[in-house]
Write an enzyme that holds these catalytic residues in place. Structure first.
Site, PDB file in Angstrom:
ATOM      1  N   SER A  35       0.794  -1.228   0.000  1.00 37.59           N
ATOM      2  CA  SER A  35       0.000   0.000   0.000  1.00 37.59           C
ATOM      3  C   SER A  35       0.832   1.287   0.000  1.00 37.59           C
ATOM      4  CB  SER A  35      -0.984  -0.015   1.169  1.00 37.59           C
ATOM      5  OG  SER A  35      -1.941  -1.019   0.929  1.00 37.59           O
ATOM      6  N   LYS A  83     -10.156  -6.429  10.029  1.00 35.99           N
ATOM      7  CA  LYS A  83     -11.200  -5.786   9.225  1.00 35.99           C
ATOM      8  C   LYS A  83     -12.587  -5.844   9.882  1.00 35.99           C
ATOM      9  CE  LYS A  83      -8.982  -6.388   4.754  1.00 35.99           C
ATOM     10  NZ  LYS A  83      -9.128  -6.766   3.348  1.00 35.99           N
ATOM     11  N   GLY A 145     -15.065 -17.280   3.139  1.00 36.58           N
ATOM     12  CA  GLY A 145     -14.392 -16.616   4.264  1.00 36.58           C
ATOM     13  C   GLY A 145     -14.606 -15.114   4.222  1.00 36.58           C
TER      14      GLY A 145
END
Ligand code: ATR
Length: 301
Positions: A35, A83, A145
């Site tokens: 990132s 998350k 998932g």
């Protein structure tokens, strides 16, 4: 509890970064995150003077989210394994992210951070760019998932006509299908199937979306279904994995002349969409291509 210091969590290589406009990512492990390539390239292009820092967080997630806010961090990405866990520490959450139940982007607001899920929109953008669409299409999802949850929601939001969710543990596929169908006036758009019953999927033309972790290792074979005939029903295929570039799933699709993309464009666009939220800007195609090029070289050499 001893006082926490977010700066202690900055990974090696980033400790001397100086900027009063910080972006960052929380995760664990986080050493190999790509990132910074995305966000520092954007910052340099527009002279935003922002720097993007990876933080390796082991515990006390809520305290570190607060510490990031106190430190003035403009925006954060959140990755594995946080998350879902980050949601209680947000001041607000975007409607789509709430329905997915996972957040990968935090945008600074007046009283805290608002959570978004740009993974889902990033995947959608990568599919559209490949001249495909989801609307009225029949989908076969492999996996149920965390990543699959965002994919299933994309199928819901962009109006796939049917989505078969195949998984090794059928209970997880069932739960995912039920959650999606519950949003949808009790429809039965989502159908769960145990991987050993894959033959119960009606014959058809499907967009296949590979959301399991099978393929990450170089010697991994096909995910969930080893019968190669099954994959001939694909009209288009996506593997969320981008490293290796060509999983056995992607190779088989290419052998069958079926258009297929891996997850690199999803990675690219989730970052671009996150940055657009942080900087309230629209990133142009030239810069997007530059970032893609940098990511490509960094991953595949
Ligand atoms: P992610 O956040 O990347 O989606 P996850 O939530 O751990 O990670 O989900 C991994 C997915 O890959 C699941 O669908 C998992 O199947 P189970 O639900 O049965 O565990 C699937 N998966 C992982 N390893 C697998 C394997 N060796 N064979 C088949 N499926 C596998």
């Amino acid at each position: 509890m001893s006082k926490i210091d977010l700066k202690d969590k900055i990974i090696a290589g980033y400790r001397n970064v100086e900027s009063d406009k910080l972006l960052g990512i929380f995760g664990n492990p986080i050493k190999h995150t790509l990132s910074p390539v995305i966000h520092d390239t954007i910052s340099d292009y527009y002279s935003f003077n922002e720097r993007y820092i990876p933080f390796e967080i082991e515990d006390n997630l809520g305290d570190y989210v607060k510490a990031a806010y106190d430190l003035g961090i403009i925006g954060l990405n959140i990755t594995v394994p946080y998350k879902e866990k980050v949601i209680p520490y947000l001041s607000d959450i975007d409607e789509d992210a709430k329905k997915i139940g996972a957040v990968n982007t935090l945008v600074r607001s007046q009283n805290g951070y608002k959570g978004y899920n740009t993974d889902m929109e990033g995947l959608y953008r990568s599919i559209i760019e490949a001249n495909e669409d989801i609307k009225d299409k029949e989908i076969i999802m492999l996996g149920a998932g965390g990543a699959a949850r965002a994919v299933a929601y994309m199928c819901f939001k962009y109006k796939a006509s049917k989505a078969y969710i195949i998984n090794r543990s059928v209970d997880k596929a069932q739960r995912l299908a039920e959650d999606m169908n519950a949003m949808d006036d009790k429809s039965s758009r989502f159908i769960s199937i145990s991987s050993d019953k894959y033959e119960t999927v009606p014959e058809g033309r499907y967009i296949f979306i590979q959301c399991t972790s099978v393929g990450l290792k170089e010697d991994d074979g096909l995910p969930l279904v080893t019968d190669k005939e099954f994959y001939k029903q694909a009209c288009f295929a996506v593997d969320l994995i981008y490293n290796p570039a060509k999983t056995a799933f992607i190779k088989l699709m290419e052998d069958n002349n079926i258009p297929a993309i891996n997850g690199l464009k999803m990675l690219l666009y989730q970052g671009i969409i996150a940055n657009e939220l942080w900087n309230n800007t629209k990133i142009n195609n030239e810069l997007t291509a530059q970032i893609y090029d940098k990511l490509y070289k960094k991953i595949y050499g």
